[in-house]
Design a protein around this motif. Structure first.
Motif, PDB file in Angstrom:
ATOM      1  N   UNK A 165     -28.776   4.433 -51.017  1.00 61.63           N
ATOM      2  CA  UNK A 165     -29.497   5.358 -51.909  1.00 61.63           C
ATOM      3  C   UNK A 165     -29.207   6.813 -51.534  1.00 61.63           C
ATOM      4  N   UNK A 166     -28.997   7.056 -50.254  1.00 62.55           N
ATOM      5  CA  UNK A 166     -28.674   8.422 -49.811  1.00 62.55           C
ATOM      6  C   UNK A 166     -27.316   8.860 -50.380  1.00 62.55           C
ATOM      7  N   UNK A 167     -26.380   7.920 -50.479  1.00 66.95           N
ATOM      8  CA  UNK A 167     -25.078   8.232 -51.093  1.00 66.95           C
ATOM      9  C   UNK A 167     -25.268   8.574 -52.569  1.00 66.95           C
ATOM     10  N   UNK A 168     -26.143   7.825 -53.254  1.00 67.47           N
ATOM     11  CA  UNK A 168     -26.433   8.092 -54.672  1.00 67.47           C
ATOM     12  C   UNK A 168     -26.991   9.504 -54.850  1.00 67.47           C
ATOM     13  N   UNK A 169     -27.954   9.866 -54.019  1.00 65.19           N
ATOM     14  CA  UNK A 169     -28.578  11.193 -54.131  1.00 65.19           C
ATOM     15  C   UNK A 169     -27.570  12.312 -53.847  1.00 65.19           C
ATOM     16  N   UNK A 170     -26.682  12.080 -52.885  1.00 62.74           N
ATOM     17  CA  UNK A 170     -25.678  13.093 -52.560  1.00 62.74           C
ATOM     18  C   UNK A 170     -24.633  13.230 -53.670  1.00 62.74           C
ATOM     19  N   UNK A 171     -24.447  12.175 -54.481  1.00 63.09           N
ATOM     20  CA  UNK A 171     -23.453  12.220 -55.570  1.00 63.09           C
ATOM     21  C   UNK A 171     -23.811  13.289 -56.598  1.00 63.09           C
ATOM     22  N   UNK A 502     -20.625   2.271 -51.319  1.00 65.00           N
ATOM     23  CA  UNK A 502     -20.354   3.002 -52.573  1.00 65.00           C
ATOM     24  C   UNK A 502     -20.718   2.149 -53.790  1.00 65.00           C
ATOM     25  N   UNK A 503     -20.431   0.842 -53.698  1.00 66.21           N
ATOM     26  CA  UNK A 503     -20.752  -0.090 -54.783  1.00 66.21           C
ATOM     27  C   UNK A 503     -22.263  -0.098 -55.017  1.00 66.21           C
ATOM     28  N   UNK A 504     -23.023  -0.214 -53.933  1.00 67.09           N
ATOM     29  CA  UNK A 504     -24.487  -0.171 -54.022  1.00 67.09           C
ATOM     30  C   UNK A 504     -24.982   1.154 -54.586  1.00 67.09           C
ATOM     31  N   UNK A 505     -24.318   2.256 -54.156  1.00 66.16           N
ATOM     32  CA  UNK A 505     -24.722   3.589 -54.631  1.00 66.16           C
ATOM     33  C   UNK A 505     -24.595   3.676 -56.148  1.00 66.16           C
ATOM     34  N   UNK A 506     -23.506   3.107 -56.685  1.00 71.36           N
ATOM     35  CA  UNK A 506     -23.312   3.082 -58.138  1.00 71.36           C
ATOM     36  C   UNK A 506     -24.384   2.270 -58.834  1.00 71.36           C
ATOM     37  N   UNK A 507     -24.713   1.126 -58.246  1.00 71.63           N
ATOM     38  CA  UNK A 507     -25.764   0.273 -58.808  1.00 71.63           C
ATOM     39  C   UNK A 507     -27.111   0.978 -58.840  1.00 71.63           C
TER      40      UNK A 507
END
Length: 707
Positions: A165-171, A502-507
């Motif tokens: 989720x942290x990767x998602x927020x940073x995106x 990264x896959x999880x971040x996209x999801x």
């Protein structure tokens, strides 16, 4: 004599391990600075003095609902993955205990559970410790290896679910920020696994030495259990996690994308949480245990051969620990390499992602070559002898350097070939994507052909490294070549774990209802991740082939088989049966995935048909039932394939003798490598062909929006 003293060796190995663990902790602290609470996220945004706040406003970063949703989804994925692994480990724990008893009984019965000292097998005129105690210590090291493997997989999963989720927020701040968060999280896993594996093995050797004293032959024979424990648990982690992730993936996509025409990872899809949990238990925990198993096996194989060579006979501790010193240098090299991705260069555009990951492989291999040269010069005497099927072969320190280096460079070649065949930047995957214009049948044909073709160069790379390393230093050469391939395991695991994160971040981006622009960024990270996952598998397969051959050589030497004669009917039937085993194993796992996916599809269809307002977004899907289907299926189905692998050598050896068993092992090795490379690359290519089609379609839609 070697330049490096025994005392320096005793300091260098644990210090390198501790540095690796400390670096992993530092990376984790940096990842944890991305906050998952709305207030902290907003405060963190206004604190950055160089315009980040404006970007955040533009991307809707300060929408508190989005941050809360991301935290909720991350929590659900983490709980699902933790619950599955605890259930899996309970079953595996029972099997592990039973197998530990079997190991003790088999090894202890060699001398009739004697407690008397025995004449040494390889050191004439000397007496070695009783067989009963070697059985006891081997069983202890087996359990230790198994536990280390399980802990490695579990920690990897925890880090990945912490970072997704942290990767998602940073995106939202740009693709560069998201890349660094995902890569740092992968590095935490890579360095923890490589360092803890090294430190635990080193401590085990020193503790066992208190009992064995000068009996190094018995000491390092008992250490082999560590490698067996690691790879045994890796088998269950890989099979159980693989069945889980693929059942959820197939169920989610078949009903959601194909039948209901909703996007991938849409929160309305009941199987979406199970799908994201699967990425963590299969591709992270499974791969972590898998590479740890290969790493432990290659170290143990090299140590066993060294113990009956001049290093062991002359009690040269520094020369004996050469495999561990190579791994220690590898940790330091990977640490420097990681800084190139996270600190020295910044990624600003999507097209820079794959080259950055490729540079990681090149930089780590180049630096490691220098590191191996230095440690070979410092730790090895100019001339020494290596055990070679009953004789002692004279080898130079530079000869051993070439053995390790050729394994290292063969790994890089396998990595690059894998990238060529699985990345959508090159023609093989583009051809597979193009073949879809005429339907699924041509896609399947092209995909299978790509996998078969991708086997050619890796097999030649493995063959050359086997021939050269064996010619220089017999079976020890092959063992250290495998270790060379895995010497940059921390970097290899970092780029491998980056993919599922990264896959999880996209999801999570899709489920949290974030903008299409952010989903494009996470998809770009994920597409590169599919390639890196295939590269990671390539390393695991290549090193496993070399390790298997080294262990096969150790088995043949220990069993007193002088020649494995292919023309002997006993050996030949073993070869044929052995070559069939990987197909039997694959059939069992594929059938398990198929039946689990069938149940998943039926459950997802049932929920879409019976839950009011689910398609409209007003009803809530029952995620827990889908998670339970995947969990139950994988736990039930992982036992038969695992038992096939573990029990075959025991049954064949007991009933048909060592000649037939040597044929079975050789046949399984030769056949298994081919299947593993082709299946891995076909899967990676299909996955990226799908991404390539989706990206191409999106680009066309933007250029020509239609009426």
């Amino acid at each position: 004599m070697a330049i490096l003293s025994a005392l320096a060796t005793e300091v260098l190995i644990p210090v390198a391990g501790v540095i690796g663990i400390a670096f992993a902790v530092v990376q984790w602290v940096l990842v944890s600075q991305v906050k998952l609470s709305p207030a902290a996220a907003a405060a963190g945004g206004s604190k950055n003095g160089y315009g980040d706040y404006l970007i955040e406003e533009e991307e809707g970063l300060n929408d508190h609902n989005v941050v809360v949703k991301c935290a909720e989804i991350q929590n659900a994925i983490s709980e699902g993955a933790t619950s599955f692994l605890f259930t899996e480990y309970q079953y595996v724990g029972i099997f592990m205990s039973i197998f530990a008893v079997v190991i003790f009984l088999f090894l202890g019965s060699v001398e009739g559970f004697s407690t008397k000292s025995q004449p040494c097998t390889y050191s004439e005129g000397k007496f070695c410790k009783p067989a009963l105690f070697t059985a006891l210590f081997s069983t202890a090291s087996f359990l230790l290896g198994a536990i280390t493997s399980l802990v490695s997989g579990f920690l990897g999963m925890k880090i990945a679910t912490y970072a997704n989720a942290r990767t998602t927020l940073e995106a939202r701040k740009g693709v560069g920020k998201a890349f660094i968060t995902a890569f740092r999280s992968g590095a935490v896993m890579g360095f923890l696994l490589a360092s803890s594996g090294l430190v635990v093995l080193y401590i085990t050797i020193n503790v066992f030495k208190l009992y064995y004293g000068d009996d190094w032959e018995g000491l390092f024979e008992s250490i082999t259990g560590y490698g067996l424990g690691g790879s045994s648990m890796a088998l269950f982690g890989r099979v159980g996690g693989g069945i889980y992730t693929k059942a959820a993936d197939v169920g989610a996509d078949l009903v959601g994308k194909v039948e209901r025409n909703i996007p991938e990872d849409d929160p309305r899809n009941p199987a979406v949480i199970a799908d994201n949990v699967g990425d963590n238990v299969g591709d992270i925990a499974g791969m972590g245990s898998d590479l740890f198993g290969s790493y432990a096996e290659s170290s143990c194989a090299a140590l066993v051969v060294a113990s009956i060579s001049s290093f062991g006979i002359n009690h040269d501790f520094t020369g004996m620990c050469y495999p561990l010193l190579v791994s220690s240098v590898g940790i330091i090299v990977c640490l420097i390499t990681t800084l190139f991705a996270t600190d020295f260069f910044e990624i600003k555009a999507v097209k820079e992602i794959e080259p950055a990951l490729k540079k990681q492989l090149i930089i780590s291999t180049a630096l490691m070559t220098v590191g191996i040269a230095i440690i070979s010069w410092l730790a090895l005497p100019a001339k020494f002898t290596i055990y070679n099927f009953g004789t002692q072969k004279e080898v130079s320190n530079w000869g051993l350097f070439f053995c390790v280096a050729i394994g290292l460079w063969a790994g890089l070649i396998i990595g690059f070939v894998t990238e060529y065949y699985t990345s959508n930047a090159y023609s093989p995957v583009q051809d597979v994507a193009d073949s879809c214009r005429t339907g699924a049948a041509t896609n399947v044909i092209f995909g299978l052909a790509l996998g078969y073709k991708s086997v050619i160069i890796p097999i030649f790379a493995i063959a050359v490294s086997i021939y050269v390393s064996f010619s220089i230093a017999a079976m020890y050469g092959i063992a250290v070549a495998a270790l060379g391939m895995l010497s940059t395991i921390a970097t290899g695991l970092a780029i491998d774990a980056y993919g599922p994160i990264s896959d999880n971040a996209g999801g999570i981006a899709e489920m949290a209802g974030m903008s299409h622009r952010i989903r494009e960024r996470t998809d770009a990270l994920d597409a590169a991740g599919n390639t890196t996952a295939a590269i990671g598998k390539g390393f695991a397969i290549g090193s496993a082939a070399l390790v298997s051959l080294a262990l096969f050589g150790a088995f043949v030497s220990r069993a007193g088989v002088q020649v494995v004669d292919v023309l002997s009917p006993k050996v030949f039937i073993g070869l044929i049966v052995g070559a069939m085993l990987p197909y039997w194993f694959s059939a069992m796992t594929m059938k398990s995935v198929g039946s689990a996916a069938l149940k998943m599809v039926e459950e997802v269809r049932r929920q879409f048909n019976t839950i009011p307002g689910l398609m409209e977004g007003t009803g809530k899907p029952d995620y827990a039932t889908c998670v339970k289907i995947s969990t139950d299926a994988s736990i039930k189905e992982m036992i038969p394939p695992g038992a096939l692998v573990m029990l075959t050598p025991l049954i064949v050896g007991t009933l048909f003798g060592v000649e037939t068993l040597s044929g079975v092992l050789a046949g399984a090795l030769v056949s298994g490598v081919q299947i593993a490379i082709s299946a891995s690359n076909t899967g990676g290519a299909w996955d990226n062909a799908k991404k390539y089609i989706e990206v191409s379609w999106c680009q066309r839609a933007r250029k020509d929006p239609g009426p």
